[in-house]
Design a protein around this motif. Structure first.
Motif, PDB file in Angstrom:
ATOM      1  N   ALA A   1      25.997  17.619  -2.299  1.00 44.93           N
ATOM      2  CA  ALA A   1      24.745  18.052  -2.926  1.00 44.93           C
ATOM      3  C   ALA A   1      24.729  17.689  -4.405  1.00 44.93           C
ATOM      4  CB  ALA A   1      24.566  19.553  -2.724  1.00 44.93           C
TER       5      ALA A   1
ATOM      6  N   ALA B   1      24.179  13.903  -4.880  1.00 49.71           N
ATOM      7  CA  ALA B   1      22.785  13.512  -4.618  1.00 49.71           C
ATOM      8  C   ALA B   1      22.667  11.997  -4.447  1.00 49.71           C
ATOM      9  CB  ALA B   1      21.866  13.993  -5.743  1.00 49.71           C
TER      10      ALA B   1
ATOM     11  N   THR C   1      21.997   8.193  -3.356  1.00 54.46           N
ATOM     12  CA  THR C   1      20.803   7.473  -2.918  1.00 54.46           C
ATOM     13  C   THR C   1      21.210   6.130  -2.314  1.00 54.46           C
ATOM     14  OG1 THR C   1      20.486   6.491  -5.099  1.00 54.46           O
ATOM     15  CG2 THR C   1      19.311   8.542  -4.647  1.00 54.46           C
TER      16      THR C   1
ATOM     17  N   ILE D   1      21.782   8.537   5.370  1.00 51.64           N
ATOM     18  CA  ILE D   1      20.725   8.251   4.384  1.00 51.64           C
ATOM     19  C   ILE D   1      20.015   6.953   4.751  1.00 51.64           C
ATOM     20  CG2 ILE D   1      20.237   7.779   1.949  1.00 51.64           C
ATOM     21  CD1 ILE D   1      22.755   9.392   1.241  1.00 51.64           C
TER      22      ILE D   1
ATOM     23  N   ARG E   1      17.672   7.346   7.691  1.00 53.01           N
ATOM     24  CA  ARG E   1      16.394   7.931   7.283  1.00 53.01           C
ATOM     25  C   ARG E   1      15.545   6.917   6.521  1.00 53.01           C
ATOM     26  NH1 ARG E   1      18.187  11.627   3.712  1.00 53.01           N
ATOM     27  NH2 ARG E   1      16.028  12.033   3.203  1.00 53.01           N
TER      28      ARG E   1
ATOM     29  N   GLU F   1      16.042   6.438  -0.189  1.00 51.44           N
ATOM     30  CA  GLU F   1      16.212   7.808   0.283  1.00 51.44           C
ATOM     31  C   GLU F   1      17.431   8.423  -0.404  1.00 51.44           C
ATOM     32  OE1 GLU F   1      14.608   9.886   2.200  1.00 51.44           O
ATOM     33  OE2 GLU F   1      13.050   8.562   3.040  1.00 51.44           O
ATOM     34  N   ALA F   2      17.434   9.744  -0.497  1.00 55.34           N
ATOM     35  CA  ALA F   2      18.544  10.478  -1.109  1.00 55.34           C
ATOM     36  C   ALA F   2      19.165  11.420  -0.098  1.00 55.34           C
ATOM     37  CB  ALA F   2      18.060  11.252  -2.327  1.00 55.34           C
ATOM     38  N   TYR F   3      20.364  11.862  -0.391  1.00 52.66           N
ATOM     39  CA  TYR F   3      21.072  12.812   0.484  1.00 52.66           C
ATOM     40  C   TYR F   3      20.278  14.105   0.619  1.00 52.66           C
ATOM     41  CZ  TYR F   3      24.509  16.320   1.883  1.00 52.66           C
ATOM     42  OH  TYR F   3      25.172  17.350   2.511  1.00 52.66           O
ATOM     43  N   GLU F   4      20.196  14.611   1.809  1.00 56.72           N
ATOM     44  CA  GLU F   4      19.595  15.914   2.057  1.00 56.72           C
ATOM     45  C   GLU F   4      20.624  16.797   2.737  1.00 56.72           C
ATOM     46  OE1 GLU F   4      16.029  15.561   4.322  1.00 56.72           O
ATOM     47  OE2 GLU F   4      14.868  14.707   2.668  1.00 56.72           O
ATOM     48  N   ARG F   5      20.864  17.952   2.135  1.00 56.53           N
ATOM     49  CA  ARG F   5      21.870  18.847   2.704  1.00 56.53           C
ATOM     50  C   ARG F   5      21.377  19.415   4.033  1.00 56.53           C
ATOM     51  NH1 ARG F   5      24.182  23.438  -1.113  1.00 56.53           N
ATOM     52  NH2 ARG F   5      21.995  24.038  -1.138  1.00 56.53           N
ATOM     53  N   PRO F   6      22.170  19.282   5.097  1.00 56.21           N
ATOM     54  CA  PRO F   6      21.756  19.842   6.395  1.00 56.21           C
ATOM     55  C   PRO F   6      21.644  21.363   6.329  1.00 56.21           C
ATOM     56  CG  PRO F   6      23.582  18.309   6.659  1.00 56.21           C
ATOM     57  CD  PRO F   6      23.450  18.568   5.199  1.00 56.21           C
TER      58      PRO F   6
ATOM     59  N   HIS G   1      23.831  15.921  12.483  1.00 57.99           N
ATOM     60  CA  HIS G   1      23.297  15.369  11.249  1.00 57.99           C
ATOM     61  C   HIS G   1      24.012  14.094  10.805  1.00 57.99           C
ATOM     62  CE1 HIS G   1      20.944  19.017  11.004  1.00 57.99           C
ATOM     63  NE2 HIS G   1      22.047  19.719  11.183  1.00 57.99           N
TER      64      HIS G   1
END
Length: 702
Positions: free
Chosen positions: A429, A432, A434, A504, A507, A535-540, A653
């Motif tokens: 997180a 972050a 990309t 990433i 997505r 796109e950027a990292y998204e926390r599951p 994920h």
């Protein structure tokens, strides 16, 4: 046309097998000089004077006074100087830099260093300087021990291990146009970029880092390239010319980072039926002279210290401490091989104390979906510890062989282990990361800073993108890793590239497909020109972590594995020869099955070397066997036949269910070997299990 799950030809394979791939020592720039590092020969003290004897014309000399920014190797605590000012923290520390156009003449220059020596500290038990202290508590430890019928204690130790990548560390620094470009053999270009910005005191835009073809890393090129890149940069700026600084094998082995030695103590409460009631674990890592990555190595180490076992009452206390040896750093497994070695050897000793089969003990305590880890993380449906254990026992007929080999001088041993994929805790997180996809005239180009260091990154990431866009694999290209061109997708470490960066990109590909409006990428490019989707990292959901209390989900997903090794022991020489090796790995989804098997086989061979052969001999704080003639690693003749089975319990994920696979294979061989030795009648609690140690243990038991 499917790409995922297919062993497509590696995109970097042709250049490497034909010799067309260019590595750092192949690079030549007009006016280029060669660099050299002059190092401390003492482990502790102060530099009183430095003299360059009879310098030849054209010699460039750099010391700490030539540093325009901060004299640090920027990483976590910034306590490591780029060049010694006066105080020496370890042997091989850089004191002076030299450069010259004539490589042979450069190495003939004599440099005299006068020291005021001090008393060095080499025993981590005596160190009072902790880089990091971590405490994990779960349940009520005292209550857990009160519930036990038996308490088993043990202490286990592991030594240094050298990464021994094929290509030593090397960079070329090229000044020009008010800035500087560094070309290097490295894993993490943005680490190097930040370190150079701090060292030079420049704006980020003036520094560019380009990864060239890299001959292996195993963690040894995670943080160390920041050191060598800084040195080459200082020389290049003073000379006003490009400078190539490439270590030879001995310098690389003596001066660069290694795996942290460890001392791990276990105290375990268990019922007479074999249920774990309490686990008290103390972890001590020798960090060497400076912080480097020791806090995060310790973090991963303590988080894997229990092994994959259910226990309601746990205390783990971990420290990484300072000594006067060269700093230790990242190495495949990153702290987990040390603590898992202790956990798995201890489990066999518990089984012996109870008089039950080691498989039975594991079966009674192994994690299942819904169980909680020491930090309180609830394990998901992809927890496959029980399944990999069952498959390994079945494939090897473990119980039958264990009975048959008893008393024969041969042995069979097993280890059950796990490995968290991605950065620890809230690391992903915070990063972050990309990643981007760019439409081209022929297809799609992947833009990431994730580096190819031999593990197959370019191929694997292209497979994920091709599958998502329903393109042929060869319609996806992967851009050169250049910090001026690619976004920061994070470092190439922690078994994160496939699971984190791959997701990433998956997505991004889904987003790109929606924007193509039914056109192929090439058709879209022809009509509309360049298109980039980032796109950027998204926390599951559910991946929450408390850094202060070390509570919560330490990792998004865990891989699980089980190794079984059979050995012969020569009672006269102490030589241990593995004769068969079986490894069962759950990787979530094998994006490229052949490369996954290759990772498991290679990591397992490296683990067998850790177990049996690889011993860094230190004297006065210096590695005295820094040569391939006396630092022994396994060859194919030392590697037994390997039976590798890949199970797939997908992570919701991960890209197409994939978890990480790069590090886990090195976690299991060492405890499996030592457990096999125990089965053969040799009680060892430290590695490497060299013939000398084996004979000492045999004699001690008589």
């Amino acid at each position: 046309m499917p790409s995922v799950g297919v062993s497509v030809p590696r995109s970097d394979g042709w250049g490497k097998v034909t010799g067309r791939a260019r590595y750092v020592d192949d690079l030549v720039f007009p006016g280029m000089l060669f660099g050299r590092t002059v190092r401390s020969r003492v482990a502790a003290g102060r530099v009183a004077a430095v003299r360059v004897e009879n310098p030849p014309p054209g010699l460039v000399v750099v010391d700490h006074r030539d540093i325009p920014g901060r004299n640090v190797v920027a990483l976590i605590d910034d306590d490591q100087p780029s060049l010694v000012v006066a105080e020496v923290g370890h042997a091989e520390e850089a004191v002076l830099l030299l450069a010259h156009a004539d490589r042979e003449l450069l190495w003939s220059v004599d440099v005299a260093i006068d020291y005021t020596p001090a008393t060095p500290l080499f025993n981590p038990r005596q160190s009072r300087h902790a880089f990091k202290h971590i405490r994990i508590d779960k349940g009520d430890l005292a209550a857990g021990f009160r519930a036990a019928d038996l308490v088993v204690e043990g202490q286990y130790a592991t030594g240094h291990q050298e990464q021994l990548y094929i290509e030593p560390n090397g960079v070329v620094a090229v000044p020009g146009d008010g800035g500087l470009t560094v070309y290097g053999s490295l894993q993490c270009p943005h680490y190097v970029h930040r370190a150079l910005v701090v060292l030079l005191g420049w704006a980020a835009e003036r520094v560019r880092v380009v990864q060239v073809e890299t001959g292996g890393g195993f963690g040894g090129k995670e943080d160390y390239p920041s050191v060598i890149a800084g040195h080459a940069a200082l020389l290049a700026l003073k000379a006003g010319r490009p400078v190539k600084l490439v270590y030879d094998r001995s310098e690389d082995m003596a001066a660069t980072t290694k795996r942290h030695p460890s001392i791990v103590r276990h105290r375990t409460g268990v019922t007479k039926e074999g249920r774990l009631t309490a686990m008290e674990i103390d972890v001590l890592l020798d960090g060497g002279a400076y912080t480097t990555l020791s806090p995060v190595v310790l973090s991963r180490g303590v988080l894997h210290a229990t092994g994959p076992y259910r226990c309601d009452h746990v205390r783990i206390d971990g420290r990484a401490v300072r000594t006067n040896t060269p700093p230790n750093g990242a190495f495949r497994g990153f702290g987990a091989p040390q603590t898992l070695f202790a956990a798995e050897v201890h489990m066999d000793r518990i089984a012996e104390a109870l008089g039950i089969c080691p498989v039975t003990l594991r079966e009674r305590n192994v994690w299942a979906p819904g169980d909680t880890t020491a930090t309180g993380q609830v394990l998901g449906d992809d927890c496959s510890a029980r399944e990999v254990l069952a498959e390994a026992v079945r494939r090897t007929r473990f119980r039958e062989k264990r009975a048959r080999l008893a008393g024969s001088g041969r042995g069979i041993g097993l280890s059950l282990f796990f490995h968290g994929s991605g950065f620890t805790g809230s690391g992903e997180a915070k990063l972050a990361s990309t990643a981007a996809l760019e439409v081209t005239s022929t297809g799609v180009r992947v833009l990431v800073s994730s580096t190819e260091i031999g593990q197959g990154t370019r191929t694997m990431l292209a497979q994920i993108v091709a599958q998502t866009l329903d393109l042929p694999f060869d319609a996806v290209d992967v851009a050169e890793v250049d910090t001026d061109v690619v976004p920061d997708s994070g470092p190439t470490v922690a078994s994160r590239t496939c699971m984190i960066v791959g997701r990433i990109l998956q997505r991004a590909a889904e987003g790109l497909r929606a924007r193509l409006g039914g056109l192929s990428p090439a058709e879209h490019f022809a009509r509309h020109g360049r298109l980039v989707v980032t796109e950027a990292y998204e926390r599951p959901p559910g991946v929450d972590w408390d850094d202060e209390r070390f509570r919560g989900a330490a990792y998004g997903a865990y891989g699980f594995a089980c190794d079984v090794v059979e050995i012969d022991v020569d009672a006269d020489t102490g030589e241990v020869r593995p004769t068969a090796f079986t490894s069962v790995h759950d990787v979530g989804r094998a994006i490229h099955p052949a490369m996954v098997r290759g990772q498991i086989e290679g990591g397992s061979a490296q683990g067998l070397g850790y177990a049996l052969l690889e011993e860094v001999v230190m004297s006065g704080g210096r590695m005295v066997n820094a040569q391939l003639t006396n630092y022994i690693v396994p060859t194919t003749l030392d590697t037994p036949p390997m039976d590798v089975a890949v199970l797939e319990y997908p992570y919701a994920h991960g890209p197409y269910g994939a978890k990480g696979v790069g590090e886990m294979p090195i976690d299991g061989p060492a405890p499996a070997v030592v457990n096999a030795l125990r089965h053969a009648g040799v009680d060892l609690r430290s590695i490497p299990a060299t013939p000398e140690r084996v004979l000492e243990a045999v004699c001690a038991s008589r």
